[in-house]
Design a protein around this motif. Structure first.
Motif, short mmCIF file in Angstrom:
data_model
loop_
_atom_site.label_atom_id
_atom_site.label_comp_id
_atom_site.label_asym_id
_atom_site.label_seq_id
_atom_site.Cartn_x
_atom_site.Cartn_y
_atom_site.Cartn_z
N PHE A 35 -7.83 -0.76 -7.89
CA PHE A 35 -7.17 -1.38 -6.75
C PHE A 35 -7.90 -0.99 -5.48
O PHE A 35 -8.62 0.01 -5.44
N ALA A 36 -7.71 -1.80 -4.49
CA ALA A 36 -8.30 -1.53 -3.19
C ALA A 36 -7.28 -1.86 -2.12
O ALA A 36 -6.48 -2.79 -2.28
N THR A 37 -7.31 -1.11 -1.06
CA THR A 37 -6.53 -1.44 0.12
C THR A 37 -7.53 -1.85 1.19
O THR A 37 -8.66 -1.37 1.21
N CYS A 38 -7.10 -2.75 2.04
CA CYS A 38 -8.03 -3.25 3.05
C CYS A 38 -7.25 -3.83 4.22
O CYS A 38 -6.05 -4.08 4.11
N GLY A 39 -7.96 -4.07 5.31
CA GLY A 39 -7.35 -4.67 6.48
C GLY A 39 -6.98 -6.12 6.24
O GLY A 39 -5.88 -6.56 6.53
N SER A 40 -7.91 -6.87 5.65
CA SER A 40 -7.62 -8.28 5.40
C SER A 40 -8.29 -8.81 4.14
O SER A 40 -7.73 -9.62 3.44
N SER A 41 -9.50 -8.35 3.82
CA SER A 41 -10.21 -8.86 2.65
C SER A 41 -11.02 -7.75 1.99
O SER A 41 -11.80 -7.07 2.66
N LYS A 82 -12.57 0.47 -19.89
CA LYS A 82 -12.07 -0.90 -19.97
C LYS A 82 -11.08 -1.11 -18.81
O LYS A 82 -10.04 -0.47 -18.75
N VAL A 83 -11.43 -2.01 -17.91
CA VAL A 83 -10.56 -2.29 -16.76
C VAL A 83 -9.49 -3.28 -17.19
O VAL A 83 -9.77 -4.40 -17.59
N GLU A 84 -8.24 -2.84 -17.13
CA GLU A 84 -7.09 -3.60 -17.62
C GLU A 84 -6.30 -4.28 -16.52
O GLU A 84 -5.34 -4.98 -16.81
N GLY A 85 -6.65 -4.06 -15.29
CA GLY A 85 -5.93 -4.70 -14.19
C GLY A 85 -6.66 -4.48 -12.88
O GLY A 85 -7.39 -3.50 -12.73
N GLN A 86 -6.48 -5.43 -11.97
CA GLN A 86 -7.10 -5.35 -10.66
C GLN A 86 -6.10 -5.79 -9.61
O GLN A 86 -5.43 -6.81 -9.78
N PHE A 87 -5.99 -5.02 -8.55
CA PHE A 87 -5.06 -5.35 -7.48
C PHE A 87 -5.71 -5.12 -6.13
O PHE A 87 -6.43 -4.15 -5.94
N ILE A 88 -5.45 -6.02 -5.22
CA ILE A 88 -5.86 -5.86 -3.83
C ILE A 88 -4.59 -5.80 -3.00
O ILE A 88 -3.72 -6.68 -3.11
N LEU A 89 -4.47 -4.77 -2.21
CA LEU A 89 -3.35 -4.65 -1.30
C LEU A 89 -3.89 -4.69 0.12
O LEU A 89 -4.47 -3.72 0.60
N ALA A 90 -3.73 -5.83 0.76
CA ALA A 90 -4.10 -5.94 2.17
C ALA A 90 -3.11 -5.10 2.97
O ALA A 90 -2.09 -4.64 2.45
N ARG A 91 -3.40 -4.91 4.21
CA ARG A 91 -2.56 -4.06 5.06
C ARG A 91 -1.07 -4.38 4.87
O ARG A 91 -0.26 -3.49 4.68
N GLN A 92 -0.72 -5.65 4.88
CA GLN A 92 0.69 -6.03 4.73
C GLN A 92 1.19 -5.75 3.31
O GLN A 92 2.35 -5.43 3.11
N GLY A 93 0.29 -5.85 2.32
CA GLY A 93 0.67 -5.61 0.94
C GLY A 93 1.09 -4.19 0.67
O GLY A 93 1.91 -3.93 -0.20
N THR A 94 0.54 -3.25 1.44
CA THR A 94 0.92 -1.85 1.24
C THR A 94 2.37 -1.62 1.66
O THR A 94 2.97 -0.63 1.26
N GLN A 95 2.90 -2.53 2.45
CA GLN A 95 4.30 -2.43 2.87
C GLN A 95 5.21 -3.32 2.05
O GLN A 95 6.42 -3.33 2.25
#
Length: 74
Positions: free
Chosen positions: A18-24, A42-55
């Motif tokens: 997973f990654a957190t980011c400002g927008s992308s 073996k990568v079983e999942g991928q998530f991106i949490l943009a700034r708003q996603g962390t909340q």
């Protein structure tokens, strides 16, 4: 990169990236996935949490749930 390069004995393990980011997160997840797979993970999942996603409790809960599923899987 340094954290992944330092991994030892991870062959056959499962991971969620997973990654957190400002927008992308751009190419972050594909780069992480490729580096981990080169180590035999073996990568079983991928998530991106943009700034708003962390909340966003639903997005965070989805990430936590996927990690818990992998921890319980044989």
């Amino acid at each position: 990169n340094a954290a992944i390069a330092a991994l030892k004995g991870c062959e056959g393990k499962k991971a969620v990236v997973f990654a957190t980011c400002g927008s992308s997160a751009k190419d972050t997840l594909p780069i992480l996935k490729k580096a981990l797979e080169a180590k035999g993970v073996k990568v079983e999942g991928q998530f991106i949490l943009a700034r708003q996603g962390t909340q966003d409790a639903m997005q965070v809960d989805m990430l936590i749930s996927r990690v818990k599923e992998l921890m319980q899987a044989p």
